[in-house]
Write a protein that holds these residues in place. Structure first.
Motif, short mmCIF file in Angstrom:
data_model
loop_
_atom_site.label_atom_id
_atom_site.label_comp_id
_atom_site.label_asym_id
_atom_site.label_seq_id
_atom_site.Cartn_x
_atom_site.Cartn_y
_atom_site.Cartn_z
N GLU A 14 -21.93 -44.10 -30.54
CA GLU A 14 -22.43 -42.76 -30.87
C GLU A 14 -23.80 -42.51 -30.25
O GLU A 14 -24.11 -41.38 -29.86
N LEU A 15 -24.62 -43.55 -30.13
CA LEU A 15 -25.92 -43.41 -29.48
C LEU A 15 -25.75 -43.25 -27.97
O LEU A 15 -26.43 -42.43 -27.35
N ARG A 16 -24.85 -44.02 -27.39
CA ARG A 16 -24.58 -43.89 -25.95
C ARG A 16 -24.10 -42.49 -25.62
O ARG A 16 -24.57 -41.86 -24.67
N ASP A 17 -23.16 -41.98 -26.42
CA ASP A 17 -22.59 -40.65 -26.16
C ASP A 17 -23.64 -39.56 -26.31
O ASP A 17 -23.72 -38.64 -25.49
N LYS A 18 -24.45 -39.65 -27.37
CA LYS A 18 -25.48 -38.63 -27.59
C LYS A 18 -26.53 -38.69 -26.48
O LYS A 18 -27.00 -37.65 -26.01
N ALA A 19 -26.88 -39.88 -26.05
CA ALA A 19 -27.86 -40.03 -24.96
C ALA A 19 -27.32 -39.38 -23.68
O ALA A 19 -28.05 -38.67 -22.98
N GLN A 20 -26.03 -39.59 -23.39
CA GLN A 20 -25.42 -38.99 -22.21
C GLN A 20 -25.42 -37.47 -22.33
O GLN A 20 -25.75 -36.75 -21.38
N GLU A 21 -25.07 -36.97 -23.50
CA GLU A 21 -25.06 -35.52 -23.73
C GLU A 21 -26.45 -34.92 -23.51
O GLU A 21 -26.60 -33.89 -22.84
N LEU A 22 -27.47 -35.58 -24.03
CA LEU A 22 -28.84 -35.08 -23.88
C LEU A 22 -29.32 -35.19 -22.44
O LEU A 22 -30.04 -34.31 -21.96
N ARG A 23 -28.92 -36.23 -21.74
CA ARG A 23 -29.29 -36.35 -20.33
C ARG A 23 -28.69 -35.20 -19.54
O ARG A 23 -29.33 -34.62 -18.68
N ASN A 24 -27.44 -34.86 -19.85
CA ASN A 24 -26.78 -33.75 -19.16
C ASN A 24 -27.47 -32.43 -19.48
O ASN A 24 -27.68 -31.61 -18.59
N THR A 25 -27.82 -32.21 -20.74
CA THR A 25 -28.51 -30.99 -21.15
C THR A 25 -29.87 -30.91 -20.47
O THR A 25 -30.25 -29.88 -19.93
N ASN A 26 -30.59 -32.03 -20.47
CA ASN A 26 -31.90 -32.11 -19.83
C ASN A 26 -31.77 -31.74 -18.36
O ASN A 26 -32.55 -30.98 -17.82
N HIS A 27 -30.74 -32.26 -17.71
CA HIS A 27 -30.55 -31.98 -16.28
C HIS A 27 -30.24 -30.50 -16.05
O HIS A 27 -30.76 -29.89 -15.13
N VAL A 28 -29.40 -29.92 -16.91
CA VAL A 28 -29.05 -28.50 -16.78
C VAL A 28 -30.30 -27.63 -16.98
O VAL A 28 -30.53 -26.67 -16.24
N LEU A 29 -31.12 -27.99 -17.97
CA LEU A 29 -32.32 -27.19 -18.23
C LEU A 29 -33.33 -27.31 -17.10
O LEU A 29 -34.09 -26.39 -16.83
N GLU A 30 -33.35 -28.45 -16.43
CA GLU A 30 -34.27 -28.64 -15.30
C GLU A 30 -33.78 -27.91 -14.06
O GLU A 30 -34.57 -27.47 -13.25
N HIS A 31 -32.48 -27.85 -13.90
CA HIS A 31 -31.90 -27.27 -12.68
C HIS A 31 -30.91 -26.17 -13.03
O HIS A 31 -29.71 -26.33 -12.81
N PRO A 32 -31.37 -25.04 -13.57
CA PRO A 32 -30.44 -23.98 -13.92
C PRO A 32 -29.78 -23.41 -12.67
O PRO A 32 -30.38 -23.36 -11.62
N SER A 33 -28.51 -23.02 -12.83
CA SER A 33 -27.79 -22.51 -11.66
C SER A 33 -27.98 -21.02 -11.46
O SER A 33 -28.50 -20.33 -12.22
#
Length: 128
Positions: free
Chosen positions: A109-128
């Protein structure tokens, strides 16, 4: 609060992280339309430094879990209020590194949440 995380017992670290969670839930600077971006930026910088230490705490999963909860809240609130830019690039990079480390955690559950947050962080840094 940030200063107490590194040199305290796990129980104190957990209590500080819970207090940080409550703090960020109510922080008016994270409301949409906030004009004091300098104050918010300073708060987020200090918090990110402390949270990276807790996210990488190999000894206590409860500390990692609570730190992840605080990061999740910060990411959501900065995204909702469109204040992602108040978090410095360096702070975002620190969080990304710590979340990467957490992706090797023994708890799925920690691995999955960390991956989800990394993806969100990436999207927020690089909006399309």
């Amino acid at each position: 609060m940030s200063g107490k995380l590194k040199l305290s017992t796990w129980k104190v670290q957990l209590a500080v992280l819970q207090a940080m969670n409550a703090y960020f839930q109510e922080l008016l600077l994270l409301e949409k339309g906030n004009k004091d971006t300098n104050a918010l930026s300073q708060i987020l910088t200090e918090a990110c430094i402390a949270l990276t230490y807790s996210l990488e705490n190999k000894s206590y999963s409860s500390v990692r879990t609570e730190a992840l909860s605080v990061v999740d809240l910060i990411v959501k609130r900065t995204g909702e209020s469109e204040q992602w830019d108040c978090m410095s690039a360096r702070s975002r990079e620190q969080l990304q590194r710590s979340l990467s480390t957490l992706q090797t955690d023994s708890r799925p559950e920690l691995r999955d949440k960390a991956q989800e947050l990394r993806n969100t962080n990436h999207v927020l840094e690089h909006p399309s």
